[in-house]
Design a protein around this motif. Sequence first.
Motif, PDB file in Angstrom:
ATOM      1  N   GLU A 571      16.115  74.340  64.007  1.00  0.00           N
ATOM      2  CA  GLU A 571      14.804  74.124  64.615  1.00  0.00           C
ATOM      3  C   GLU A 571      14.823  72.897  65.515  1.00  0.00           C
ATOM      4  O   GLU A 571      14.106  72.830  66.507  1.00  0.00           O
ATOM      5  CB  GLU A 571      13.743  73.939  63.525  1.00  0.00           C
ATOM      6  CG  GLU A 571      13.362  75.216  62.819  1.00  0.00           C
ATOM      7  CD  GLU A 571      12.182  75.025  61.896  1.00  0.00           C
ATOM      8  OE1 GLU A 571      11.286  75.890  61.920  1.00  0.00           O
ATOM      9  OE2 GLU A 571      12.142  74.025  61.153  1.00  0.00           O
ATOM     10  N   SER A 583       9.053  78.255  57.386  1.00  0.00           N
ATOM     11  CA  SER A 583       8.452  79.489  57.899  1.00  0.00           C
ATOM     12  C   SER A 583       8.972  79.783  59.301  1.00  0.00           C
ATOM     13  O   SER A 583       9.588  78.932  59.953  1.00  0.00           O
ATOM     14  CB  SER A 583       6.930  79.363  57.927  1.00  0.00           C
ATOM     15  OG  SER A 583       6.543  78.302  58.800  1.00  0.00           O
ATOM     16  N   SER A 585       7.791  81.556  63.040  1.00  0.00           N
ATOM     17  CA  SER A 585       6.669  82.065  63.829  1.00  0.00           C
ATOM     18  C   SER A 585       6.993  83.437  64.415  1.00  0.00           C
ATOM     19  O   SER A 585       8.151  83.827  64.549  1.00  0.00           O
ATOM     20  CB  SER A 585       6.333  81.089  64.963  1.00  0.00           C
ATOM     21  OG  SER A 585       7.345  81.127  65.961  1.00  0.00           O
ATOM     22  N   ARG A 586       5.953  84.135  64.804  1.00  0.00           N
ATOM     23  CA  ARG A 586       6.131  85.459  65.399  1.00  0.00           C
ATOM     24  C   ARG A 586       6.912  85.355  66.714  1.00  0.00           C
ATOM     25  O   ARG A 586       7.719  86.223  67.044  1.00  0.00           O
ATOM     26  CB  ARG A 586       4.757  86.079  65.626  1.00  0.00           C
ATOM     27  CG  ARG A 586       4.066  86.484  64.320  1.00  0.00           C
ATOM     28  CD  ARG A 586       2.562  86.747  64.496  1.00  0.00           C
ATOM     29  NE  ARG A 586       2.250  87.717  65.528  1.00  0.00           N
ATOM     30  CZ  ARG A 586       2.316  89.043  65.392  1.00  0.00           C
ATOM     31  NH1 ARG A 586       2.719  89.554  64.231  1.00  0.00           N
ATOM     32  NH2 ARG A 586       1.990  89.843  66.382  1.00  0.00           N
ATOM     33  N   HIS A 617       3.619  80.018  77.752  1.00  0.00           N
ATOM     34  CA  HIS A 617       4.275  80.077  76.442  1.00  0.00           C
ATOM     35  C   HIS A 617       5.765  80.382  76.635  1.00  0.00           C
ATOM     36  O   HIS A 617       6.138  81.287  77.390  1.00  0.00           O
ATOM     37  CB  HIS A 617       3.635  81.148  75.553  1.00  0.00           C
ATOM     38  CG  HIS A 617       3.994  80.981  74.091  1.00  0.00           C
ATOM     39  ND1 HIS A 617       5.207  81.384  73.569  1.00  0.00           N
ATOM     40  CD2 HIS A 617       3.299  80.436  73.067  1.00  0.00           C
ATOM     41  CE1 HIS A 617       5.238  81.086  72.277  1.00  0.00           C
ATOM     42  NE2 HIS A 617       4.087  80.514  71.943  1.00  0.00           N
ATOM     43  N   ASP A 643       2.328  81.773  67.578  1.00  0.00           N
ATOM     44  CA  ASP A 643       2.717  80.634  66.759  1.00  0.00           C
ATOM     45  C   ASP A 643       2.337  80.795  65.292  1.00  0.00           C
ATOM     46  O   ASP A 643       2.587  79.895  64.479  1.00  0.00           O
ATOM     47  CB  ASP A 643       2.098  79.348  67.323  1.00  0.00           C
ATOM     48  CG  ASP A 643       2.542  79.096  68.762  1.00  0.00           C
ATOM     49  OD1 ASP A 643       3.736  79.340  69.048  1.00  0.00           O
ATOM     50  OD2 ASP A 643       1.697  78.691  69.581  1.00  0.00           O
ATOM     51  N   LYS A 644       1.747  81.921  64.976  1.00  0.00           N
ATOM     52  CA  LYS A 644       1.388  82.181  63.585  1.00  0.00           C
ATOM     53  C   LYS A 644       2.637  82.602  62.803  1.00  0.00           C
ATOM     54  O   LYS A 644       3.508  83.311  63.314  1.00  0.00           O
ATOM     55  CB  LYS A 644       0.350  83.296  63.512  1.00  0.00           C
ATOM     56  CG  LYS A 644      -0.165  83.608  62.109  1.00  0.00           C
ATOM     57  CD  LYS A 644      -1.220  84.704  62.165  1.00  0.00           C
ATOM     58  CE  LYS A 644      -1.729  85.069  60.781  1.00  0.00           C
ATOM     59  NZ  LYS A 644      -2.386  83.930  60.104  1.00  0.00           N
ATOM     60  N   ALA A 645       2.748  82.140  61.553  1.00  0.00           N
ATOM     61  CA  ALA A 645       3.905  82.500  60.728  1.00  0.00           C
ATOM     62  C   ALA A 645       3.928  84.004  60.486  1.00  0.00           C
ATOM     63  O   ALA A 645       2.904  84.620  60.176  1.00  0.00           O
ATOM     64  CB  ALA A 645       3.854  81.757  59.398  1.00  0.00           C
ATOM     65  N   ILE A 676       5.078  84.818  53.698  1.00  0.00           N
ATOM     66  CA  ILE A 676       5.617  84.478  55.018  1.00  0.00           C
ATOM     67  C   ILE A 676       7.143  84.607  55.000  1.00  0.00           C
ATOM     68  O   ILE A 676       7.793  84.455  53.964  1.00  0.00           O
ATOM     69  CB  ILE A 676       5.218  83.050  55.450  1.00  0.00           C
ATOM     70  CG1 ILE A 676       5.783  82.009  54.475  1.00  0.00           C
ATOM     71  CG2 ILE A 676       3.719  82.927  55.582  1.00  0.00           C
ATOM     72  CD1 ILE A 676       5.616  80.584  54.965  1.00  0.00           C
TER      73      ILE A 676
END
Length: 696
Positions: A571, A583, A585-586, A617, A643-645, A676
């Motif tokens: 990361e 986690s 992200s999508r 993005h 950005d949602k898990a 998640i």
Amino acid sequence: MAHQRNGLLSDDVLTRPDEGATYTCSIAVIGGSTAAYTTALIALKLKLNVCLVQPQRVVGGQFTAQALPASDDGDLLSHRADLVSVDGEKFAISKIQRWFRNQQRRLQPVAGRRVEDPGGSWVGHLSTTPVVASTALNEALMPYLKSGKLRLIPYAEPTGLLWADGETPRRVTGVTCRDRRTRHGFTVRAKIVVEATDLGDLLELGNLPSRVGQEARSDTGEAILPEQARPQCQQSFTFDVLVERTAPGRGVPIGMPKEYGRVTWLNLKEFTGDFWVRKQGAWKKRDFFDAFGIFRYRRLQRRSLTKNKVSVGDVSVINWGTSGHPELGQCCGNDYRTGYLVGLSRPERDRQIQRARTRAQAYIHHLQVNGVSDLKPRGDLTWTKDGIALEPYIREARRGIALTTIRHGDVAKSFFPNQARARTFSDTLGIGQYHYLDLHGNLVEGHVSPKKDDVYALPFTLPASALVPIDTDGMVLSAKSIGTTHITNAAYRMHPMEWAIGEASGFLAAFSVWSKKQPREIVQQPSLLRKLQGFLTRNGIPIVWFDDVAHDDPDFEAIQVMAAAGIITSESKKDLHFRPYGSVSRAVVCTALVNLLGLEKMEAARPAFKDVRPGKHWAYGSIETLKAKGMVAGMGRGRFMPDKAMTRQQLGYLVRRAMPKAYPAAFAETSQDRHIVQRRDLSRVFYVLLKVKLGI
């Protein structure tokens, strides 16, 4: 009956060839280096028969015949587990190397206790005597010697290469050799020959493309180099000497060599028994037996549980290079800097080796007659009469020109600002770390000397293509003959890394035999390469730097291979963490899937989602590509929520759409629920997809 005593294998497990004898095996390992040992061990563990041809009776190279079992470890190896990372020996080296280190600890207790560092030197993290190192190494080989899977041929050297007729590229089929004691000539034929000599002798004998010493800038593209090559600029080499601290008046003289005081190349004026350190503009002297003096620098055996205490009966290997002196300038110990070894005729090489041995004897004699008389040579620990090693400690060899050359810019900190790692090669087969490029230059003028961030090395990787000669099949490069440069060899030559190089060359050689594919084919075909990386990691060999994923982690293989492939990586580049429980992200999942499938990114005329727009993005192209192929859907109201898990249920939907035939296998060990997706989950699932895609 097969056994060992004092680190020496019994005669009945050794092969001493008759004149004209021929041996056939799957893999021939030529050389007595540390990498030669690990190459042979890996091939044996993979159930192949091996011929190991080496110059001495003892196996292990640096640890044994060269009498330096004080491992040159990077700082990460001594890291202790904390809240976010695991022990260094569980992520910085392989399972097998960790086994060897633990065997050394078991075999050499201190005051009846098992300790982490039986020698307690101040420069390293683990040291034992050569006999202990040899005993541990022999234990792993003994079953194969007894079964006949390993043919160990000592006291031997290569004299030439055998070639297949009329093949392009040319292919090695065997090696001609000679017993150095009986002078008997013999032949070893093999499917793969591994060049694991300490000086790159097979490269010279076979006239393979190679480099010697310091290259020219045009040779390697390294900007730090001069315009002209300087092949005589090589690293110094050293005859190590084991000595014991005795009670006062009980020292045993090593004896004065006849050249002492008579020849200029001994240069007695640079000998010193004191270590001077300059701090805040002032010089401070550390006596020979000081807690941080020369004796304890590479101490191998201690009597006291107190690590900094130097006691009567302690044993050290004297391996002292240059150091500053307030009056004499640069002083030196037993490093031999006057000459070099690579590129010389055999008679001249032998003369330089003898001079280096004489220098080692002269240095110990100088110490004994100049205030450090309480020393006793420990020849019982070096298998010699005078405590001087069987062979010189070698820092540099003739290097093969390989499919990939590891350059300064692949390793040095200056090329990776604000990053924790050096380059991660996609075809990596191993990892290594030493905090700087440790160049021990000889006295030939013109050495490049990197400074500041140019000399500091970040944790680096070992590309498989650096083990493959550029124009030769049937051969794997190993030890110090791999595709490094004069500069980068200074990091890749260290004990843990040479061990890792041997493991990599063993797996590459074995996989070549199994698959009936040449090493060059294996490293250049993605399906074969990823399969090879899977074999290594499945056997507990790290190939990418992560300090929070141990080699016994159930997802170790998946995490390592997916990172090597560049599909699921760190990361942050600023640390060595993988964050397996983090986690995902999508957006990250979509990007990883596009990379895995090798899809060309699409730019829609009109964005599919109002919260993922071009230039707004970073994952716009990946998400649009998957949307156009019907693999992803939004979260309602025209939004994708990048950005949602992502949940496991959503990941299952994505995989079912992207690779329906791989879906059952991909989720065989992963539940589909609303939890998640963790980073380890994603690696595990996508690794199955990668294997299905590549047909492995």
